[in-house]
Scaffold this motif. Structure first.
Motif, PDB file in Angstrom:
ATOM      1  N   THR A  98      11.108 -20.886  19.731  1.00 42.03           N
ATOM      2  CA  THR A  98      10.238 -21.541  18.757  1.00 42.03           C
ATOM      3  C   THR A  98      10.382 -20.900  17.384  1.00 42.03           C
ATOM      4  N   PRO A  99      10.469 -21.707  16.336  1.00 43.43           N
ATOM      5  CA  PRO A  99      10.504 -21.139  14.988  1.00 43.43           C
ATOM      6  C   PRO A  99       9.127 -20.649  14.540  1.00 43.43           C
ATOM      7  N   ASN A 100       8.082 -20.961  15.312  1.00 48.20           N
ATOM      8  CA  ASN A 100       6.715 -20.572  14.952  1.00 48.20           C
ATOM      9  C   ASN A 100       6.166 -19.511  15.896  1.00 48.20           C
ATOM     10  N   ILE A 101       6.895 -18.416  16.044  1.00 52.94           N
ATOM     11  CA  ILE A 101       6.468 -17.356  16.960  1.00 52.94           C
ATOM     12  C   ILE A 101       5.140 -16.728  16.530  1.00 52.94           C
ATOM     13  N   GLU A 102       4.881 -16.707  15.234  1.00 47.86           N
ATOM     14  CA  GLU A 102       3.609 -16.149  14.755  1.00 47.86           C
ATOM     15  C   GLU A 102       2.420 -16.973  15.243  1.00 47.86           C
ATOM     16  N   THR A 103       2.595 -18.282  15.362  1.00 47.46           N
ATOM     17  CA  THR A 103       1.540 -19.146  15.883  1.00 47.46           C
ATOM     18  C   THR A 103       1.239 -18.798  17.334  1.00 47.46           C
ATOM     19  N   VAL A 104       2.283 -18.490  18.112  1.00 42.90           N
ATOM     20  CA  VAL A 104       2.102 -18.084  19.505  1.00 42.90           C
ATOM     21  C   VAL A 104       1.320 -16.781  19.560  1.00 42.90           C
TER      22      VAL A 104
END
Length: 191
Positions: A98-104
């Protein structure tokens, strides 16, 4: 005034997460460049412990499924090494790039100071970074009242971060939902 309150409350965590993301990318780049520029032969490093090395020690689990869902950036190379380590230790891994690892990390309440390059969920526990499989097995066996485990940053010599014979000392930390952090295990010179 209402908007000002939320601006002051939420801006610092957003900036910290952005800084952590930049730091992770810098570390990944430096690690890859270090590997590519090294003349030392690559090998699977064995983590050092004052007791028994973790690769030699198998922690049996009674009827506990070893399923891990791993979230990582598509640009991360060391995450695949950690996933391979889990598979070799009997884990069934579901891999999500995922390009949004910070969201995870935000979704699973990973503390900023314990952040690393990938986040996994194993039987409801959050596993952040290059945590050795045997520490995850111990967590599942003991079932402490914690949110999860973390190996912050990306220490050399941890599973997936092998670089020849180099093994930096590191700690595995447990953390809970109330921002309490404790040492779960130590490896290397200070163990």
């Amino acid at each position: 005034m209402f908007l000002n309150y939320y601006w002051q409350k939420w801006l610092p965590p957003i900036l910290v997460r952005a800084a952590v993301r930049v730091l992770v990318m810098i570390c990944l780049t430096a690690g890859v460049l270090g590997i590519l520029g090294s003349t030392a032969p690559m090998s699977y490093a064995q983590l050092v412990s004052t007791t028994t090395p973790i690769q030699d020690k198998q922690i049996p689990l009674k009827s506990t499924a070893l399923n891990a869902t791993v979230y990582h950036s598509p640009d991360c190379n060391c995450c695949g090494g950690w996933i391979d380590h889990l598979k070799a230790q009997g884990f069934k891994v579901t891999d999500f790039s995922t390009p949004n690892i910070e969201t995870v990390k935000q979704k699973y309440n990973v503390p900023d100071n314990l952040s690393s390059c990938h986040t996994a969920i194993v039987n409801g526990y959050v596993i952040e970074g290059h945590v050795p499989a045997d520490d995850i097995k111990r967590l599942l066996q003991e079932k402490p009242n914690v949110a999860g485990l973390s190996v912050p940053q990306m220490p050399v010599g941890t599973p997936g971060m092998e670089m020849g014979n180099r093994k930096d000392p590191f700690s595995v930390f447990s953390f809970d939902r109330k921002d309490s952090v404790a040492v779960f295990n130590k490896y290397g010179a200070e163990s």
